[in-house]
Design a protein around this motif. Structure first.
Motif, PDB file in Angstrom:
ATOM      1  N   LYS A  24       0.840  -1.190   0.000  1.00  0.00           N
ATOM      2  CA  LYS A  24       0.000   0.000   0.000  1.00  0.00           C
ATOM      3  C   LYS A  24       0.877   1.243   0.000  1.00  0.00           C
ATOM      4  CE  LYS A  24      -3.875   2.197   2.412  1.00  0.00           C
ATOM      5  NZ  LYS A  24      -4.784   2.118   3.570  1.00  0.00           N
ATOM      6  N   ASP A  25       0.736   2.028  -1.088  1.00  0.00           N
ATOM      7  CA  ASP A  25       1.463   3.286  -1.255  1.00  0.00           C
ATOM      8  C   ASP A  25       2.964   3.096  -1.071  1.00  0.00           C
ATOM      9  OD1 ASP A  25      -0.883   4.603  -1.765  1.00  0.00           O
ATOM     10  OD2 ASP A  25      -1.199   5.179   0.334  1.00  0.00           O
ATOM     11  N   VAL A  26       3.498   2.063  -1.695  1.00  0.00           N
ATOM     12  CA  VAL A  26       4.945   1.816  -1.680  1.00  0.00           C
ATOM     13  C   VAL A  26       5.545   2.463  -2.921  1.00  0.00           C
ATOM     14  CG1 VAL A  26       6.745   0.066  -1.695  1.00  0.00           C
ATOM     15  CG2 VAL A  26       4.630  -0.321  -0.411  1.00  0.00           C
ATOM     16  N   ALA A  27       6.557   3.294  -2.741  1.00  0.00           N
ATOM     17  CA  ALA A  27       7.160   4.013  -3.860  1.00  0.00           C
ATOM     18  C   ALA A  27       7.873   3.039  -4.791  1.00  0.00           C
ATOM     19  CB  ALA A  27       8.139   5.068  -3.344  1.00  0.00           C
ATOM     20  N   ALA A  28       7.653   3.248  -6.088  1.00  0.00           N
ATOM     21  CA  ALA A  28       8.336   2.427  -7.083  1.00  0.00           C
ATOM     22  C   ALA A  28       9.830   2.724  -7.040  1.00  0.00           C
ATOM     23  CB  ALA A  28       7.777   2.702  -8.469  1.00  0.00           C
ATOM     24  N   PRO A  29      10.684   1.692  -7.017  1.00  0.00           N
ATOM     25  CA  PRO A  29      12.140   1.922  -6.955  1.00  0.00           C
ATOM     26  C   PRO A  29      12.675   2.398  -8.296  1.00  0.00           C
ATOM     27  CG  PRO A  29      11.663  -0.428  -7.068  1.00  0.00           C
ATOM     28  CD  PRO A  29      10.337   0.261  -7.001  1.00  0.00           C
ATOM     29  N   VAL A  30      12.984   3.685  -8.394  1.00  0.00           N
ATOM     30  CA  VAL A  30      13.498   4.286  -9.622  1.00  0.00           C
ATOM     31  C   VAL A  30      14.896   4.824  -9.352  1.00  0.00           C
ATOM     32  CG1 VAL A  30      13.122   6.022 -11.403  1.00  0.00           C
ATOM     33  CG2 VAL A  30      11.156   4.890 -10.329  1.00  0.00           C
ATOM     34  N   PRO A  31      15.963   4.179  -9.840  1.00  0.00           N
ATOM     35  CA  PRO A  31      17.314   4.723  -9.666  1.00  0.00           C
ATOM     36  C   PRO A  31      17.470   6.053 -10.412  1.00  0.00           C
ATOM     37  CG  PRO A  31      17.388   2.392 -10.257  1.00  0.00           C
ATOM     38  CD  PRO A  31      15.986   2.848 -10.473  1.00  0.00           C
ATOM     39  N   VAL A  32      18.188   6.989  -9.810  1.00  0.00           N
ATOM     40  CA  VAL A  32      18.379   8.321 -10.374  1.00  0.00           C
ATOM     41  C   VAL A  32      19.865   8.529 -10.627  1.00  0.00           C
ATOM     42  CG1 VAL A  32      18.105  10.796  -9.997  1.00  0.00           C
ATOM     43  CG2 VAL A  32      16.359   9.201  -9.175  1.00  0.00           C
ATOM     44  N   PRO A  33      20.311   8.797 -11.875  1.00  0.00           N
ATOM     45  CA  PRO A  33      21.723   9.061 -12.142  1.00  0.00           C
ATOM     46  C   PRO A  33      22.181  10.358 -11.479  1.00  0.00           C
ATOM     47  CG  PRO A  33      20.540   8.478 -14.159  1.00  0.00           C
ATOM     48  CD  PRO A  33      19.515   8.718 -13.116  1.00  0.00           C
ATOM     49  N   VAL A  34      23.413  10.337 -11.029  1.00  0.00           N
ATOM     50  CA  VAL A  34      24.009  11.485 -10.341  1.00  0.00           C
ATOM     51  C   VAL A  34      25.110  12.054 -11.226  1.00  0.00           C
ATOM     52  CG1 VAL A  34      25.224  12.267  -8.269  1.00  0.00           C
ATOM     53  CG2 VAL A  34      23.457  10.500  -8.095  1.00  0.00           C
ATOM     54  N   GLY A  35      25.154  13.386 -11.318  1.00  0.00           N
ATOM     55  CA  GLY A  35      26.203  14.046 -12.083  1.00  0.00           C
ATOM     56  C   GLY A  35      25.970  14.042 -13.571  1.00  0.00           C
ATOM     57  N   VAL A  36      24.745  14.036 -14.009  1.00  0.00           N
ATOM     58  CA  VAL A  36      24.421  14.068 -15.443  1.00  0.00           C
ATOM     59  C   VAL A  36      23.713  15.385 -15.741  1.00  0.00           C
ATOM     60  CG1 VAL A  36      24.265  11.566 -15.574  1.00  0.00           C
ATOM     61  CG2 VAL A  36      22.203  12.890 -15.114  1.00  0.00           C
ATOM     62  N   GLU A  37      23.790  15.808 -17.008  1.00  0.00           N
ATOM     63  CA  GLU A  37      23.154  17.057 -17.416  1.00  0.00           C
ATOM     64  C   GLU A  37      21.670  16.870 -17.691  1.00  0.00           C
ATOM     65  OE1 GLU A  37      25.057  19.066 -20.565  1.00  0.00           O
ATOM     66  OE2 GLU A  37      27.019  19.186 -19.580  1.00  0.00           O
ATOM     67  N   ARG A  38      21.289  15.721 -18.171  1.00  0.00           N
ATOM     68  CA  ARG A  38      19.881  15.474 -18.464  1.00  0.00           C
ATOM     69  C   ARG A  38      19.553  14.049 -18.100  1.00  0.00           C
ATOM     70  NH1 ARG A  38      17.981  14.969 -24.505  1.00  0.00           N
ATOM     71  NH2 ARG A  38      18.872  12.912 -24.093  1.00  0.00           N
ATOM     72  N   ALA A  39      18.415  13.870 -17.424  1.00  0.00           N
ATOM     73  CA  ALA A  39      17.968  12.536 -17.031  1.00  0.00           C
ATOM     74  C   ALA A  39      16.493  12.401 -17.401  1.00  0.00           C
ATOM     75  CB  ALA A  39      18.168  12.313 -15.534  1.00  0.00           C
ATOM     76  N   ARG A  40      16.177  11.365 -18.119  1.00  0.00           N
ATOM     77  CA  ARG A  40      14.804  11.037 -18.459  1.00  0.00           C
ATOM     78  C   ARG A  40      14.645   9.534 -18.359  1.00  0.00           C
ATOM     79  NH1 ARG A  40      13.717  11.353 -24.861  1.00  0.00           N
ATOM     80  NH2 ARG A  40      11.925  10.185 -24.090  1.00  0.00           N
ATOM     81  N   GLY A  41      13.410   9.077 -18.253  1.00  0.00           N
ATOM     82  CA  GLY A  41      13.236   7.643 -18.099  1.00  0.00           C
ATOM     83  C   GLY A  41      11.802   7.205 -18.261  1.00  0.00           C
ATOM     84  N   PHE A  42      11.619   5.886 -18.222  1.00  0.00           N
ATOM     85  CA  PHE A  42      10.320   5.237 -18.336  1.00  0.00           C
ATOM     86  C   PHE A  42      10.216   4.194 -17.237  1.00  0.00           C
ATOM     87  CE2 PHE A  42      11.225   6.862 -22.500  1.00  0.00           C
ATOM     88  CZ  PHE A  42      10.001   7.297 -22.999  1.00  0.00           C
ATOM     89  N   VAL A  43       8.975   3.982 -16.745  1.00  0.00           N
ATOM     90  CA  VAL A  43       8.712   3.007 -15.699  1.00  0.00           C
ATOM     91  C   VAL A  43       7.534   2.144 -16.154  1.00  0.00           C
ATOM     92  CG1 VAL A  43       8.088   2.612 -13.302  1.00  0.00           C
ATOM     93  CG2 VAL A  43       9.562   4.539 -13.900  1.00  0.00           C
ATOM     94  N   GLY A  44       7.693   0.838 -16.049  1.00  0.00           N
ATOM     95  CA  GLY A  44       6.620  -0.103 -16.319  1.00  0.00           C
ATOM     96  C   GLY A  44       6.366  -0.960 -15.092  1.00  0.00           C
TER      97      GLY A  44
END
Length: 591
Positions: A311-331
């Motif tokens: 219940k209301d558990v956040a989806a684990p989405v890794p976030v890159p560090v030290g990049v100029e642009r970050a975009r992504g998709f989650v399924g």
């Protein structure tokens, strides 16, 4: 060696001659000393014959580029070849240079060497034996195009080949030696010198051009795209992340990502990954063996144990560090009997799951239920999952249908069938006379068309084509006999058939079937041979009473009674279509 051979022969000749005692011994040969020495020298010469006439042990080329009006036009080389003549006698031929260069001199020691041109090569002709050194001076053309100069000529196969070329220049030069396994360049006075060791199976090709000044290195620019597949199961949440990097300008050998602290990182896979580690704050560091540049990909496996309902558990989405642009998709997919839903999503936009990239859809065989895309590093997708409520469902039953198809002499087709009801396994009672009559009348109307005002159509006889009695043109002639012979239905007609009735029947048949040809002759019935009727056939009917035919092949009385045994379809003949009362002919259509 000669003295040893003479001593051996002398000892043999002075020993107590056993040959006199056994002159006919085939294992001993007696010959003169001169003959023995000649045979020995011949055998020794055959054993020491070399497989080749010569061997080119090494070749070293030292050249200097010549300038004309400040531009290179030729290169003068001094080459030294180490030659081993292996031929025992006669002259040996040793090719050492291609004929495309200009030979200035060739010497062995201080003497000029005998050189000829043969098969496109300069060839040394000599009768010397053993090792010799050939010193050659020659010139090769230098070509210049688009700011790059070079010299090239074919090499002679040698055991070891090395080359040195000096180019007069005041500025730094960038050299390229084709096929060189070891290459270096240096500055000697006002000349730039390159040295190389290379195989002698091809050509010596040296190119040089003005060296560009080194530009100041720019800082690395890193762009990233992250594709995450979240799998929800009973008591477990797994995540598979593929991080695609685009590294510009300068390579990097360290990558960093931020992962949820409550997720356990199982594995990190990538090209040249030396080691990886995660600290207590969820910082994932990846060390590479080299400085990656261009496109680079990392695959991260994570999991988390969930107790109770999700219940209301956040989806684990890794976030890159030290990049100029970050975009992504989650399924998001379900790995069990779970209903999945998302809560208040922040920083992400829902998308159709069919629009998700192959990096997500291509790594799972389960249907993806939810899809999101995001831009940036601040993204939150809370997920909830609960089990479906168990519900009773009906059990699928397999019904069985049995049918029997029969053909009449007039080309009609009658099908008797029954469909058992799985909810009523008990036998269904036979229909009464009125119900049987209505059923047969419906069959007759389908076969012969609607009844007219003038009377019944041929085939509307309630008795059906298999019943005895009626003489209608569309029905079965009175007096038909139906019998069973070896399991196949055989139907015969009496030979005493009035010719006019047969003519009327034939005319009605052709008109009713709309011109379809039907082969027919006296005494022959059309029977469907693909599936002959099973079980006992109807007995010959009694002309004086009604008769009905059940689907199981047994006869019943004319009152509509039937023997028990399950559902049945009846064809009943009544007395109103008796013998001598033919039914009025009428138009007939195919059944």
């Amino acid at each position: 060696m000669r003295s040893a051979a003479i001593a051996l022969v002398t000892l043999l000749s002075l020993s107590p001659v056993t040959a006199a005692a056994a002159p006919d011994d085939p294992e001993r040969v007696v010959m003169k000393l001169d003959e023995f020495l000649k045979l020995y020298e011949k055998t020794r010469a055959e054993e020491t014959t070399a497989p080749l006439d010569y061997a080119l042990s090494s070749a070293r080329y030292e050249g200097e580029v010549q300038l004309k009006d400040g531009e290179p036009y030729a290169a003068v080389f001094k080459a030294r070849f180490r030659v081993e003549v292996l031929r025992a006698k006669g002259f040996a031929k040793v090719p050492f240079l291609p004929a495309t260069v200009a030979l200035e001199s060739a010497k062995i020691g201080n003497a000029e060497a005998a050189v000829v041109i043969e098969d496109g090569h300069y060839v040394l002709v000599t009768q010397q034996r053993g090792a010799l050194t050939l010193d050659v001076t020659f010139a090769a053309a230098v070509t210049t195009a688009e700011g790059s100069s070079g010299v090239s000529f074919q090499l002679s196969p040698a055991g070891a080949t090395s080359a040195v070329l000096s180019v007069p220049a005041r500025e730094d030069l960038d050299f390229t030696v084709a096929g060189a396994k070891l290459q270096s360049d240096k500055v000697v006075g006002d000349k730039r010198v390159v040295e190389a060791v290379l195989p002698s199976t091809g050509a010596l090709e040296v190119k040089w051009q003005r060296e560009l000044p080194k530009a100041a290195q720019q800082a690395s620019r890193v762009l990233s795209e992250v594709y995450t597949l979240v799998s929800l199961g009973e008591g477990l949440m797994r995540a598979t992340t593929t991080a695609q990097y685009t590294i510009l300008f300068t390579g990097v050998d360290k990558l960093a990502l931020k992962v949820p602290r409550d997720m356990t990182v199982l594995d990190v896979v990538g090209a040249g990954v030396r080691e990886w580690k995660v600290d207590g704050e969820g910082n994932l560091g990846v060390q590479l063996n080299y400085a990656a540049k261009g496109a680079y990909s990392l695959r991260i496996e994570m999991e988390k144990v969930v107790r109770g309902d999700i219940k209301d558990v956040a989806a684990p989405v890794p976030v890159p560090v030290g990049v100029e642009r970050a975009r992504g998709f989650v399924g998001v997919e379900s790995r069990g009997n779970l209903e999945v839903d998302a809560g208040d999503v922040k920083g992400a936009t829902p998308v159709d799951v069919r629009a998700l990239p192959a990096a997500i859809l291509g790594i799972t065989g389960q249907p993806v239920l939810l899809g999101y895309k995001y831009l940036g590093t601040d993204v939150s997708i809370p997920l909830s999952a609960w089990q479906h409520v168990d519900a009773n469902v009906l059990v699928t039953l397999l019904d069985e249908t049995r049918a029997r198809t029969m053909w009449t002499r007039e080309g009609r087709r009658l099908t008797f069938g029954e469909v058992p009801d799985p909810q009523q396994p008990a036998p269904v009672p036979a229909p009464g006379p009125a119900e049987g009559r209505r059923a047969v009348e419906r069959v007759g109307r389908r076969a012969g068309g609607p009844a007219g005002a003038g009377g019944r159509q041929a085939g509307d006889d309630p008795a059906g084509p298999l019943a005895g009695g009626g003489r209608g043109a569309g029905g079965v002639r009175g007096g038909d006999r139906v019998r069973r012979e070896r399991g196949a239905a055989v139907r015969q007609r009496p030979r005493a058939v009035q010719r006019d009735a047969a003519s009327r029947r034939r005319a009605v048949h052709v008109r009713g079937l709309d011109g379809v040809r039907a082969r027919r002759r006296e005494g022959e019935a059309l029977v469907d041979r693909r599936q002959p009727p099973q079980g006992p056939l109807p007995v010959e009917p009694d002309p004086g009473r009604g008769h009905e035919l059940r689907a199981d092949g047994h006869a019943a009385d004319g009152r509509g009674g039937a023997e028990p045994g399950g559902p049945r379809r009846v064809a009943r003949r009544r007395g109103d279509a008796g013998a001598g009362q033919p039914a009025a002919p009428g138009p007939r259509g195919p059944f």
